[in-house]
Design a protein around this motif. Sequence first.
Motif, PDB file in Angstrom:
ATOM      1  N   GLY A  38      19.209  60.763  58.255  1.00 38.39           N
ATOM      2  CA  GLY A  38      18.320  60.261  57.225  1.00 38.39           C
ATOM      3  C   GLY A  38      16.946  60.884  57.241  1.00 38.39           C
ATOM      4  O   GLY A  38      15.940  60.190  57.415  1.00 38.39           O
ATOM      5  N   LEU A  40      15.957  63.448  54.759  1.00 41.55           N
ATOM      6  CA  LEU A  40      15.631  64.120  53.503  1.00 41.55           C
ATOM      7  C   LEU A  40      14.414  63.472  52.857  1.00 41.55           C
ATOM      8  O   LEU A  40      14.328  62.240  52.732  1.00 41.55           O
ATOM      9  CB  LEU A  40      16.803  64.039  52.523  1.00 41.55           C
ATOM     10  CG  LEU A  40      18.010  64.947  52.748  1.00 41.55           C
ATOM     11  CD1 LEU A  40      19.012  64.748  51.617  1.00 41.55           C
ATOM     12  CD2 LEU A  40      17.617  66.411  52.856  1.00 41.55           C
ATOM     13  N   ARG A  45      15.589  65.573  47.869  1.00 45.91           N
ATOM     14  CA  ARG A  45      16.643  64.926  47.087  1.00 45.91           C
ATOM     15  C   ARG A  45      16.619  65.422  45.643  1.00 45.91           C
ATOM     16  O   ARG A  45      17.658  65.690  45.045  1.00 45.91           O
ATOM     17  CB  ARG A  45      16.472  63.408  47.120  1.00 45.91           C
ATOM     18  CG  ARG A  45      16.600  62.790  48.498  1.00 45.91           C
ATOM     19  CD  ARG A  45      16.515  61.272  48.416  1.00 45.91           C
ATOM     20  NE  ARG A  45      16.337  60.663  49.729  1.00 45.91           N
ATOM     21  CZ  ARG A  45      16.405  59.360  49.964  1.00 45.91           C
ATOM     22  NH1 ARG A  45      16.637  58.516  48.966  1.00 45.91           N
ATOM     23  NH2 ARG A  45      16.225  58.884  51.183  1.00 45.91           N
ATOM     24  N   GLU A  96      18.775  56.936  52.545  1.00 46.46           N
ATOM     25  CA  GLU A  96      19.370  58.249  52.264  1.00 46.46           C
ATOM     26  C   GLU A  96      20.873  58.168  52.027  1.00 46.46           C
ATOM     27  O   GLU A  96      21.421  58.901  51.201  1.00 46.46           O
ATOM     28  CB  GLU A  96      19.066  59.215  53.412  1.00 46.46           C
ATOM     29  CG  GLU A  96      19.572  60.632  53.149  1.00 46.46           C
ATOM     30  CD  GLU A  96      19.174  61.618  54.226  1.00 46.46           C
ATOM     31  OE1 GLU A  96      20.063  62.351  54.697  1.00 46.46           O
ATOM     32  OE2 GLU A  96      17.984  61.651  54.601  1.00 46.46           O
ATOM     33  N   TRP A  97      21.554  57.266  52.729  1.00 43.99           N
ATOM     34  CA  TRP A  97      23.005  57.203  52.566  1.00 43.99           C
ATOM     35  C   TRP A  97      23.378  56.865  51.134  1.00 43.99           C
ATOM     36  O   TRP A  97      24.448  57.288  50.645  1.00 43.99           O
ATOM     37  CB  TRP A  97      23.625  56.203  53.549  1.00 43.99           C
ATOM     38  CG  TRP A  97      23.373  54.747  53.238  1.00 43.99           C
ATOM     39  CD1 TRP A  97      22.401  53.956  53.749  1.00 43.99           C
ATOM     40  CD2 TRP A  97      24.137  53.917  52.352  1.00 43.99           C
ATOM     41  NE1 TRP A  97      22.474  52.688  53.240  1.00 43.99           N
ATOM     42  CE2 TRP A  97      23.546  52.632  52.380  1.00 43.99           C
ATOM     43  CE3 TRP A  97      25.248  54.125  51.545  1.00 43.99           C
ATOM     44  CZ2 TRP A  97      24.022  51.565  51.622  1.00 43.99           C
ATOM     45  CZ3 TRP A  97      25.737  53.070  50.784  1.00 43.99           C
ATOM     46  CH2 TRP A  97      25.136  51.798  50.822  1.00 43.99           C
ATOM     47  N   HIS A 100      23.317  60.177  49.224  1.00 43.84           N
ATOM     48  CA  HIS A 100      24.520  60.948  49.535  1.00 43.84           C
ATOM     49  C   HIS A 100      25.756  60.322  48.885  1.00 43.84           C
ATOM     50  O   HIS A 100      26.640  61.031  48.398  1.00 43.84           O
ATOM     51  CB  HIS A 100      24.727  61.016  51.047  1.00 43.84           C
ATOM     52  CG  HIS A 100      23.684  61.802  51.771  1.00 43.84           C
ATOM     53  ND1 HIS A 100      23.207  63.002  51.313  1.00 43.84           N
ATOM     54  CD2 HIS A 100      23.028  61.556  52.943  1.00 43.84           C
ATOM     55  CE1 HIS A 100      22.300  63.474  52.154  1.00 43.84           C
ATOM     56  NE2 HIS A 100      22.170  62.606  53.149  1.00 43.84           N
TER      57      HIS A 100
END
Length: 647
Positions: A38, A40, A45, A96-97, A100
Amino acid sequence: MTAPADRSIPDFVPKAAEPVREHLAASTDLATFLRGAGTLTLDERRLIAAQALVLLEQNYVHLPLKSAMHAVNPIQRLRLLIHRLERQTPQTMPPEWMFHSEMSEIFHSVRDLHTNYLLPLPFAGKIAFLPFLVERYTDQQGAHFMVTHVAEGFSAPGFGPGVEITHWSGIPIADAVDLNAARFAGSNPEARRSRGVQSLTLRPLRIHLPPFEEWVTVSYLDSDGTKREFRESWRIVDNLPAFADTGSVSSVAAAQGLDLEADEINRAKVLLFAPRVVAQARAVEAGEPTPELRPGEIATSLPEVFRARTVQVGGDTFGHLRIFTFSVDDLEAYLKELLRLIGEMPETGLILDVRDNGGGLVLAAELALQLFTPAHITPEPVQFINTPLNLRICRKHQDDPRIDLGAWVPSMEQAVEVGAVYSGAFPLSPEDGANSIGQQYFGPVVLVTNARCYSATDIFSAGFQDHAIGPVLGTDQCTGAGGANVWTHELLAALMEGDPRSPYLPLPKKAGMRVAIRRTLRVRDNSGTPVEDLGVTPDELHQMTRADLRKDNVDLLERAGRILQSLTPHAVSITDTDTTDGALRLKVKATNIDRLDVYVDQRPRASIDLADGQADVTVPDAATARSARVEGFAGGRLVASRTEQLH
């Protein structure tokens, strides 16, 4: 129920191969791994999402097909994501997940295993695994899910190969597989279900988010039918490295047709469940003696690519050649080893097995076809989608010896006037190269496929069927149906390097993307039919049995052997040559052939009828000939061809 022990070094690492043991000793549990994930930034992004829009909108060859077939709009989803990212701040952006997850969902929505969002560090290069493998078989009671491999050293009460899984974290196993299948891309239901089973215990983090659960609860029936249960934690480890570099401008990178997920998982299977193969490969690399071979097995210098052996079926001895991957970076070494192994196979018949082969170098697949047939091989042609950016790329490299894209330029320029969706179709594999070696195996051949055959292996299977080399025996109703040449974002950026108008920008922290860039079309009787989403339908179907999973494919090989026994073998050979008195004299031996045509230095020089399988052929004024080729016919059909170099 047995809870997972806390351990920094797993106790199930293989002891038979010390390098593998050392490698797996570095694995970590999922929670520990995620603490370092995590990183980014919001700008990173935004950059990733914007680059994805470039690839899908301007490079993706299957966009019209996928949008119509699956009723999806990945372009609009990316635009909406970009819009939301523009309104976020570093303080308000979600975890962040979630970013993604949405990126992965957008790419997965087109159900194309060539077109992937590749997660950045620390996910890149990692594999999440449980120390056992589950596979599916079918009997009169329906589908069953059985453990087939267990990592050396792992144990649970009554647990081992042969036990049947009943529930997965409390979910009936069949439903758990279907839930997994819905999460992962796949061009048809067979492919999705197969990947649903596979993802139970192996997940490459380059392509998929880590599991949401830190551990799973496995319910099973032991060998006595007793219900048992244990809990096991997911672990994370570096996967074995890829075989080929797909990011630099080269003929290898430009001719890729690879299911990256299958390639990652196959390497992980070798690491976890076949340390002997790792040991073989390292021994070959170091020039050391290879580990002891199993009965009937033939040594190979490429154990991660081939497995060759002889098998007994119904009193006959057949060859069984498994091709695990076409992902090779040394085409010459690959073909040399394939030729050598074919020469070791009995000519009573060959079982050519490409199950689970996710593809790789298209040239490696298509150039292999000629070895098993006298037919002239027509490589599959490929097409770009017509966009201004694709035309710019092709113009820039229309005379590039590393990656010559000139053939596609005229039709793409014409598309401005006629509105054609796709460019003209031209082969990736050179036609002369696809026929330069010629037939080398003269027994009957049966090809074995399944739903995990993808990309270059779809192309190989389609070519095998289109050229009528032999029957196709499938353990699923269709191959994976991946019909494209795939390029990475890294390669696209390299192709536009030096152009100030290039839309490609470097991705942060080793994030990546891949896109199907050129679609493939079948040839001969299936000329013009796309491979994508259709795949190859086998001529005969064999559903995997419990005995297949427990006893090294015994029923499958029996079925393949029966097919070979039903086929008529055809062979031709030049047993002697003589060039006295200015003529070329050939002694020819043939099996089940009624006519021979003789070519000298590629020119037709003689045609004779055969009655007893032998012939003496005299070609006048040919003493200095460099090559002779004899072609054998049965009932007017070309069935065998042999070329002999004379000088």
